[in-house]
Design an enzyme around this catalytic site. Structure first.
Site, PDB file in Angstrom:
ATOM      1  N   GLY A  11      40.030  41.638  44.554  1.00 53.76           N
ATOM      2  CA  GLY A  11      38.677  41.926  44.056  1.00 53.76           C
ATOM      3  C   GLY A  11      37.565  40.831  44.672  1.00 53.76           C
ATOM      4  O   GLY A  11      37.904  39.763  45.272  1.00 53.76           O
ATOM      5  N   ALA A  22      30.227  31.480  57.550  1.00 54.95           N
ATOM      6  CA  ALA A  22      30.699  30.583  57.912  1.00 54.95           C
ATOM      7  C   ALA A  22      31.790  30.568  58.931  1.00 54.95           C
ATOM      8  O   ALA A  22      31.749  30.052  60.293  1.00 54.95           O
ATOM      9  CB  ALA A  22      31.424  29.466  56.843  1.00 54.95           C
ATOM     10  N   ASP A 114      45.763  35.865  45.580  1.00 54.75           N
ATOM     11  CA  ASP A 114      47.218  35.618  46.145  1.00 54.75           C
ATOM     12  C   ASP A 114      47.893  37.003  46.709  1.00 54.75           C
ATOM     13  O   ASP A 114      48.950  36.870  47.546  1.00 54.75           O
ATOM     14  CB  ASP A 114      48.070  34.916  45.310  1.00 54.75           C
ATOM     15  N   ASP A 138      38.845  33.893  39.223  1.00 49.26           N
ATOM     16  CA  ASP A 138      39.979  33.317  38.331  1.00 49.26           C
ATOM     17  C   ASP A 138      40.335  32.060  38.371  1.00 49.26           C
ATOM     18  O   ASP A 138      40.966  31.388  37.534  1.00 49.26           O
ATOM     19  CB  ASP A 138      41.225  34.320  37.951  1.00 49.26           C
ATOM     20  N   ASP A 140      42.849  31.093  40.035  1.00 45.06           N
ATOM     21  CA  ASP A 140      44.488  31.088  39.392  1.00 45.06           C
ATOM     22  C   ASP A 140      45.396  30.938  40.567  1.00 45.06           C
ATOM     23  O   ASP A 140      46.564  31.540  40.610  1.00 45.06           O
ATOM     24  CB  ASP A 140      44.704  32.458  38.689  1.00 45.06           C
ATOM     25  N   GLY A 181      39.661  36.596  33.334  1.00 48.46           N
ATOM     26  CA  GLY A 181      41.037  35.619  33.634  1.00 48.46           C
ATOM     27  C   GLY A 181      42.314  36.119  32.972  1.00 48.46           C
ATOM     28  O   GLY A 181      42.385  35.997  31.926  1.00 48.46           O
ATOM     29  N   ARG A 182      42.647  37.166  33.737  1.00 47.55           N
ATOM     30  CA  ARG A 182      43.963  37.854  33.453  1.00 47.55           C
ATOM     31  C   ARG A 182      45.157  36.914  33.187  1.00 47.55           C
ATOM     32  O   ARG A 182      45.621  37.080  32.346  1.00 47.55           O
ATOM     33  CB  ARG A 182      44.113  39.077  34.160  1.00 47.55           C
TER      34      ARG A 182
HETATM   35  P1  ADP Z   1      43.771  39.693  45.270  1.00 45.10           P
HETATM   36  O1  ADP Z   1      44.095  39.369  46.525  1.00 45.10           O
HETATM   37  O2  ADP Z   1      42.750  39.361  44.607  1.00 45.10           O
HETATM   38  O3  ADP Z   1      45.265  38.795  44.671  1.00 45.10           O
HETATM   39  P2  ADP Z   1      45.530  42.188  45.125  1.00 45.10           P
HETATM   40  O4  ADP Z   1      46.696  41.470  44.334  1.00 45.10           O
HETATM   41  O5  ADP Z   1      45.010  43.389  44.688  1.00 45.10           O
HETATM   42  O6  ADP Z   1      44.214  41.293  44.913  1.00 45.10           O
HETATM   43  O7  ADP Z   1      45.934  42.374  46.522  1.00 45.10           O
HETATM   44  C1  ADP Z   1      45.008  42.608  47.427  1.00 45.10           C
HETATM   45  C2  ADP Z   1      45.408  43.249  48.499  1.00 45.10           C
HETATM   46  O8  ADP Z   1      46.549  42.381  49.261  1.00 45.10           O
HETATM   47  C3  ADP Z   1      46.416  44.448  48.238  1.00 45.10           C
HETATM   48  O9  ADP Z   1      45.862  45.583  48.052  1.00 45.10           O
HETATM   49  C4  ADP Z   1      47.347  44.667  49.550  1.00 45.10           C
HETATM   50  O10 ADP Z   1      46.568  45.224  50.503  1.00 45.10           O
HETATM   51  C5  ADP Z   1      47.587  43.166  49.872  1.00 45.10           C
HETATM   52  N1  ADP Z   1      48.895  42.829  49.243  1.00 45.10           N
HETATM   53  C6  ADP Z   1      49.086  42.478  47.738  1.00 45.10           C
HETATM   54  N2  ADP Z   1      50.426  42.510  47.814  1.00 45.10           N
HETATM   55  C7  ADP Z   1      51.049  42.428  48.899  1.00 45.10           C
HETATM   56  C8  ADP Z   1      52.197  42.128  49.395  1.00 45.10           C
HETATM   57  N3  ADP Z   1      53.142  42.075  48.609  1.00 45.10           N
HETATM   58  N4  ADP Z   1      52.647  42.495  50.655  1.00 45.10           N
HETATM   59  C9  ADP Z   1      51.498  42.958  51.676  1.00 45.10           C
HETATM   60  N5  ADP Z   1      50.262  43.113  51.088  1.00 45.10           N
HETATM   61  C10 ADP Z   1      49.892  42.898  50.061  1.00 45.10           C
END
Ligand code: ADP
Length: 331
Positions: A11, A22, A114, A138, A140, A181-182
Site C-alpha cells: 500500500g 533520500a 511487512d 498503519d 503496524d 488500521g486493519r
Molecule cells: P505491505 O508491504 O504493505 O504489507 P502486502 O502484504 O500486500 O503489503 O505485500 C506487498 C508485496 O510484498 C506482495 O504483493 C508481494 O509482492 C510481497 N510479499 C508479500 N508476502 C510475501 C511473501 N511471503 N514472500 C515473498 N513476497 C511477499
C-alpha cells in the site's frame, strides 16, 4: 559503476517519495548509480502471458539527482506501487535475482510494509542484499515505533473529523467515524484523543457499546450536545455502531468511513524528515555491505534489525496509558 535499486511495494503512504529522494541522493553521493524499479517486485519479474520480455526495460528508470526534485512534498510514489502475488513463488524470486544481476544491482532498498519485507527477505536469501524501510500508514510493524505515512494519515483523519465536528455540532448529532488500521488501532487511538472523541474503539481494547452510550448520556446531561466516536477499520461496522448508539441514546447518529483519503496528501514535516533519515540510513547499510535488514525508529533514533526480527510475530505493545488518558479526559 556500482548500482543500487529502489522500489516501493504494497500500500502507498505519504512520504514514500521523500524516502525515494533520500535513497537516490544518498546513493549518488556515495558513488552509486540508482535504479528506480516500478510497481514493487513486479518491476523485477516477467510473468508469462501478462507482458513480454521487451517491456522489462520500461519497468526500470535510472534516477538522477533532478529526477527526484519536487517530490519531497508529494503523496503517492513516483515509482508506483503494486502487490505482486507471484513474488511468493520461488520461480519468480530466482527470476528477480537474475534480473538484478543483469542490471548489476549490488543491493535493493524496499520501501513498504511487512509483506514487502517478506519479499525483501526472500530476495536477500537469494543473494541480492536488501534493506527494508517501513512505509505504511498503519504503524503496524513490530520493530519500529514509526512508519512512513503514519503521521500524515493521522493529521488528515484529524482534519476530516474536525470538519465533521462542525456539522455534528450544528445538528446536535453523534458522528461515528471509521479511520484506517486493519490490524492496528494506532490511528484511531491518536486521532480519537486529538479530536476529543467520546471513545476510540479499537481491536486492541475490549469495548461495550452500552458503556459508550452511557458515557454519551452523562455528557449530554452535563451540557454536551454533539459527540464523536472514532472506530478503527479492524473493528468495522461503523454503520452498525451508529445505529446502536442512536437506539440506545435517542441521539441522531451518522457513520462516516474516511477510507483512502487518509493514504494521500502532502506529507507532514515528521514524515518528510523521518523518510529522509530512514532512506539515508538504508543506503549506508547497503554501502557497508549489510543486507537482509530493515531500518527502524526507536526513541526517535534510526536503528536497524535483521528482517527476521522485524517480521517476528510479536505485536507492538498498545499504548494503554494513552488510551486511559483519552478515556478519562473525554467527558
Ligand atoms: P505491505 O508491504 O504493505 O504489507 P502486502 O502484504 O500486500 O503489503 O505485500 C506487498 C508485496 O510484498 C506482495 O504483493 C508481494 O509482492 C510481497 N510479499 C508479500 N508476502 C510475501 C511473501 N511471503 N514472500 C515473498 N513476497 C511477499
Amino acid at each position: 559503476m556500482r548500482k543500487i535499486g529502489v522500489l516501493t511495494s504494497g500500500g502507498d503512504a505519504p512520504g514514500m517519495n521523500a524516502a525515494v529522494r533520500a535513497v537516490t541522493r544518498a546513493g549518488i553521493s556515495k558513488g552509486y548509480e540508482v535504479i528506480g524499479i516500478k510497481r514493487g517486485f513486479n518491476g523485477l519479474i516477467n510473468v508469462e502471458g501478462k507482458e513480454s520480455r521487451e517491456t522489462m526495460d520500461a519497468k526500470i528508470k535510472e534516477l538522477g539527482v533532478r529526477d527526484v526534485s519536487n517530490i519531497i512534498h508529494t503523496g503517492g510514489t513516483i515509482l508506483y506501487t503494486a502487490r505482486c502475488l507471484e513474488f511468493k513463488e520461488q520461480h519468480y524470486i530466482s527470476q528477480a535475482k537474475i534480473r538484478c544481476d543483469e542490471l548489476g544491482l549490488v543491493g535493493v532498498v524496499v520501501i513498504g510494509g511487512d509483506g514487502s519485507f517478506r519479499g525483501a527477505r526472500d530476495l536477500s536469501l537469494e543473494g541480492v542484499p536488501c534493506v527494508g524501510i517501513p512505509g505504511t500508514i498503519d504503524n503496524d510493524i513490530y520493530c519500529t515505533e514509526y512508519t512512513i505515512g503514519y503521521d500524515t494519515a493521522m493529521n488528515t483523519a484529524m482534519q476530516m473529523v474536525d470538519k465533521l465536528r462542525d456539522t455534528a455540532q450544528s445538528h446536535d448529532r453523534c458522528s461515528v467515524v471509521e479511520v484506517m488500521g486493519r490490524r492496528a488501532g494506532w490511528i484511531a487511538l491518536n486521532v480519537g484523543l486529538a479530536v476529543g472523541a467520546m471513545a476510540a474503539i479499537t481491536t486492541e481494547m475490549p469495548y461495550d457499546i452500552n458503556e459508550v452510550a452511557d458515557k454519551i448520556m452523562k455528557s449530554k446531561e452535563n451540557g454536551k450536545q454533539h459527540f464523536i466516536i472514532i472506530v478503527s477499520e479492524g473493528v468495522g461496522d461503523a454503520d452498525g455502531i451508529a445505529k446502536k448508539i442512536e437506539e440506545l441514546t435517542g441521539i441522531e447518529s451518522r457513520a462516516t468511513i474516511l477510507g483512502h483519503v487518509q493514504r494521500g496528501g502532502s506529507p507532514t514535516v515528521r514524515d518528510r524528515v523521518n523518510a529522509s533519515k530512514l532512506g539515508y540510513n538504508a543506503v549506508e547499510l547497503l554501502d557497508e555491505g549489510k543486507g537482509n535488514r530493515v531500518v527502524a525508529m526507536k526513541g526517535g533514533k534510526v536503528v536497524d534489525f535483521d528482517i527476521l526480527e522485524a517480521l517476528s510475530k510479536k505485536r507492538k505493545q498498545f499504548d494503554k496509558r494513552l488510551y486511559d488518558i483519552s478515556r478519562v479526559i473525554s467527558m
